[in-house]
Design an enzyme around this catalytic site. Structure first.
Site, PDB file in Angstrom:
ATOM      1  N   ARG A 288      -5.412   6.481   1.217  1.00 25.55           N
ATOM      2  CA  ARG A 288      -5.636   7.479   0.322  1.00 25.55           C
ATOM      3  C   ARG A 288      -5.782   8.752   1.536  1.00 25.55           C
ATOM      4  NH1 ARG A 288      -5.388   5.934  -4.649  1.00 25.55           N
ATOM      5  NH2 ARG A 288      -5.987   8.468  -5.295  1.00 25.55           N
TER       6      ARG A 288
ATOM      7  N   ASP B 255       1.923  22.879  -2.156  1.00 25.79           N
ATOM      8  CA  ASP B 255       1.339  21.245  -1.832  1.00 25.79           C
ATOM      9  C   ASP B 255       2.456  19.898  -2.240  1.00 25.79           C
ATOM     10  OD1 ASP B 255       0.181  19.224  -2.806  1.00 25.79           O
ATOM     11  OD2 ASP B 255      -2.090  20.561  -3.620  1.00 25.79           O
TER      12      ASP B 255
ATOM     13  N   LYS C 227       0.806   9.041  -1.754  1.00 24.05           N
ATOM     14  CA  LYS C 227       1.421   9.243  -3.382  1.00 24.05           C
ATOM     15  C   LYS C 227       2.727   8.583  -2.783  1.00 24.05           C
ATOM     16  CE  LYS C 227      -1.040  12.483  -5.676  1.00 24.05           C
ATOM     17  NZ  LYS C 227      -2.028  13.793  -4.938  1.00 24.05           N
TER      18      LYS C 227
ATOM     19  N   GLU D 214     -16.946  12.452  15.329  1.00 21.86           N
ATOM     20  CA  GLU D 214     -16.337  14.374  15.106  1.00 21.86           C
ATOM     21  C   GLU D 214     -16.246  14.881  15.364  1.00 21.86           C
ATOM     22  OE1 GLU D 214     -20.497  15.917  13.313  1.00 21.86           O
ATOM     23  OE2 GLU D 214     -20.455  13.743  11.546  1.00 21.86           O
TER      24      GLU D 214
ATOM     25  N   THR E 187      -0.804  14.821   0.100  1.00 22.28           N
ATOM     26  CA  THR E 187      -1.781  13.513   0.370  1.00 22.28           C
ATOM     27  C   THR E 187      -1.115  12.735   1.069  1.00 22.28           C
ATOM     28  OG1 THR E 187      -0.952  13.143  -1.583  1.00 22.28           O
ATOM     29  CG2 THR E 187      -3.078  13.956  -1.388  1.00 22.28           C
TER      30      THR E 187
ATOM     31  N   TYR F  96     -17.863   6.688  14.941  1.00 19.95           N
ATOM     32  CA  TYR F  96     -18.142   7.794  14.490  1.00 19.95           C
ATOM     33  C   TYR F  96     -17.323   8.489  15.388  1.00 19.95           C
ATOM     34  CZ  TYR F  96     -20.436   9.009  10.346  1.00 19.95           C
ATOM     35  OH  TYR F  96     -21.432   9.921   9.766  1.00 19.95           O
TER      36      TYR F  96
HETATM   37  N1  DSN Z   1      -5.136  12.554  -8.874  1.00 20.29           N
HETATM   38  C1  DSN Z   1      -3.469  12.983  -8.631  1.00 20.29           C
HETATM   39  C2  DSN Z   1      -2.547  13.019  -9.291  1.00 20.29           C
HETATM   40  O1  DSN Z   1      -2.419  11.992 -10.195  1.00 20.29           O
HETATM   41  O2  DSN Z   1      -1.605  13.905  -9.872  1.00 20.29           O
HETATM   42  C3  DSN Z   1      -3.667  14.388  -8.590  1.00 20.29           C
HETATM   43  O3  DSN Z   1      -4.320  15.027  -7.171  1.00 20.29           O
END
Ligand code: DSN
Length: 437
Positions: free
Chosen positions: A226, A191, A220, A47, A217, A45
């Site tokens: 993730r 984003d 991707k 925090e 994120t 942990y």
């Molecule tokens: N779920 C993602 C996507 O497939 O683009 C976006 O959060």
């Protein structure tokens, strides 16, 4: 390893190896990132932030988090990074929590146009109900129409504008978004979740000179675990020198508790991988593969939203095969060994659950080492699947749809044509490892 959990993990690995993944928001992590995720770091942990924790024993975790922060700042060329957000949706919520008051106007792209739920999708989301949501739609040829975006902004005076997408196949012009934001004094949040790998690899313009805050994120096109990173640019700090602190506070105590330390370490590893010259080649090939896939689909007679792609993804407009036909096509493709996702198209006449499009992307296949030859073959297979199921029309009556889809799936599961294609797909897929450095 007899526990059912391990058996299921083995089955999932086999599924990924034998099938071809075309979901543009997914990717395959390197063995190094994967290994870090299974480490003892998950047992701790922590925090708070490095040097200011609420739990003892964070001497090593502090170093790891600082490493991830430093690598993020260096790779993107920004003065501030927060690497603790659990994923993209909490990260967007944190940015909004940091910069907006309840009831402030928030402007983002509509879901149908290619935006995200957390960009102010009305009625059912936090961002669309807690804030006054203004959604911009696409204009001519499925492109962002900046005259319309500006007119909407001038009318509603949003305090924040989000430039970001999940199914928009074209280049985002961050300089035009900046002009709109400046015209109304709004924060500009980029984003870049989908396109971060392309930006780092030099295949898409960077938002760094234009945005105040950037959220991405990490799983991707960036190819990490993730998670998410929130960046503040020089421009953002000039507007508010305390912006970084506001973001940190919005994450904890605002929205989250302890960060997921193994994920933080995985992000640090992925950032180092993305800084290598090989990553530029990966981004370049991802684009070439997308171009080849799009060209093949068009040559086979399929219609793409906006006519093509300028990034890693494309959306097939399946309206010629009936409203909601993304449902049948995506399912049949999965039976045939290629998994993608059904997706809304601009001005969708169906619904998010029964949409009329199919979203395809090249991050995963490129990570496996596939190139133009394989893309052309995959494109021809997809066209054959569409041709095969095109007479199976989803009923207009919503009450009949559930039974129709159930019967369609049962039939597809036994379909000799799809099962034979699955053998061919497997023969191709298994020539490629999940991750090829
Ligand atoms: N779920 C993602 C996507 O497939 O683009 C976006 O959060």
């Amino acid at each position: 390893m007899s526990d059912l959990v391990y058996q299921l993990i083995e089955q999932e690995e086999k599924r990924q190896l034998e099938k071809i993944g075309l979901i543009p928001s997914e990717n395959h992590m390197s063995p190094q990132v994967t290994g870090v995720l299974a480490s003892c770091l998950s047992s701790k942990y922590s925090e708070g932030y490095p040097g200011k924790r609420y739990y003892e024993g964070n001497q090593i975790i502090d170093q790891l988090e600082n490493l991830a922060i430093d690598r993020a700042k260096t790779l993107f060329g920004v003065p501030f990074a927060n690497v603790q957000a659990y994923s993209g949706s909490p990260a967007n919520s944190a940015i909004q929590f940091a910069l907006l008051e309840p009831g402030d106007a928030l402007m983002g792209m509509s879901l149908g146009g290619g935006g995200h739920l957390t960009h102010g999708h009305p009625k059912v989301t936090f961002s669309g109900t807690h804030y006054r949501s203004i959604q911009y739609e696409l204009g001519e040829n499925a492109r962002i129409d900046f005259d319309r975006v500006l007119a909407l902004a001038e009318q509603h005076q949003p305090k924040m504008i989000i430039a970001g997408t999940t199914s928009y196949p074209f280049t985002l012009d961050f300089s035009r978004f900046r002009e709109v934001a400046d015209a109304v004094g709004a924060w500009l949040v980029a984003d870049t979740s989908h396109i971060t790998g392309l930006i780092i690899g030099g295949e898409h313009p960077s938002p760094v000179p234009y945005a105040d805050v950037i959220m991405t994120t990490t799983h991707k096109t960036l190819r990490g675990p993730r998670g998410a990173i929130i960046l503040v640019t020089e421009r953002g700090l000039e507007r508010d020198p305390k912006l970084g602190g506001r973001i940190d506070k919005a994450i904890i105590p605002g929205l989250q508790g302890g960060p997921h330390n193994a994920t933080t370490a995985g992000i640090a590893v992925a950032l180092e991988e993305a800084a290598q010259p090989g990553f530029r080649q990966y981004a370049h090939q991802m684009r070439r593969n997308a171009d080849t896939l799009a060209a093949t689909l068009c040559a086979e007679g399929l219609k793409l939203v906006g006519g093509g792609t300028e990034n890693h993804l494309m959306v097939v407009d399946l309206m010629p095969y009936g409203v909601g036909s993304g449902t049948q096509v995506a399912y049949a493709m999965d039976v045939a060994g290629m998994y993608a996702n059904r997706n809304t198209i601009p001005d969708e006449p169906g619904s998010p659950f029964y949409p009329s499009g199919l979203r395809l992307g090249t991050p995963m296949v490129t990570t496996r080492g596939m190139k133009e030859t394989e893309m052309a073959q995959i494109g021809r297979w997809i066209a054959q699947v569409v041709e095969h199921v095109k007479d199976e029309i989803l009923p207009e009556d919503p009450k009949q749809r559930t039974a129709f889809v159930k019967a369609f799936k049962a039939q597809a599961d036994q379909d000799p044509f799809l099962l034979s294609m699955r053998d061919d797909v497997k023969a191709l897929a298994t020539q490629f490892p999940l991750f090829q450095a």
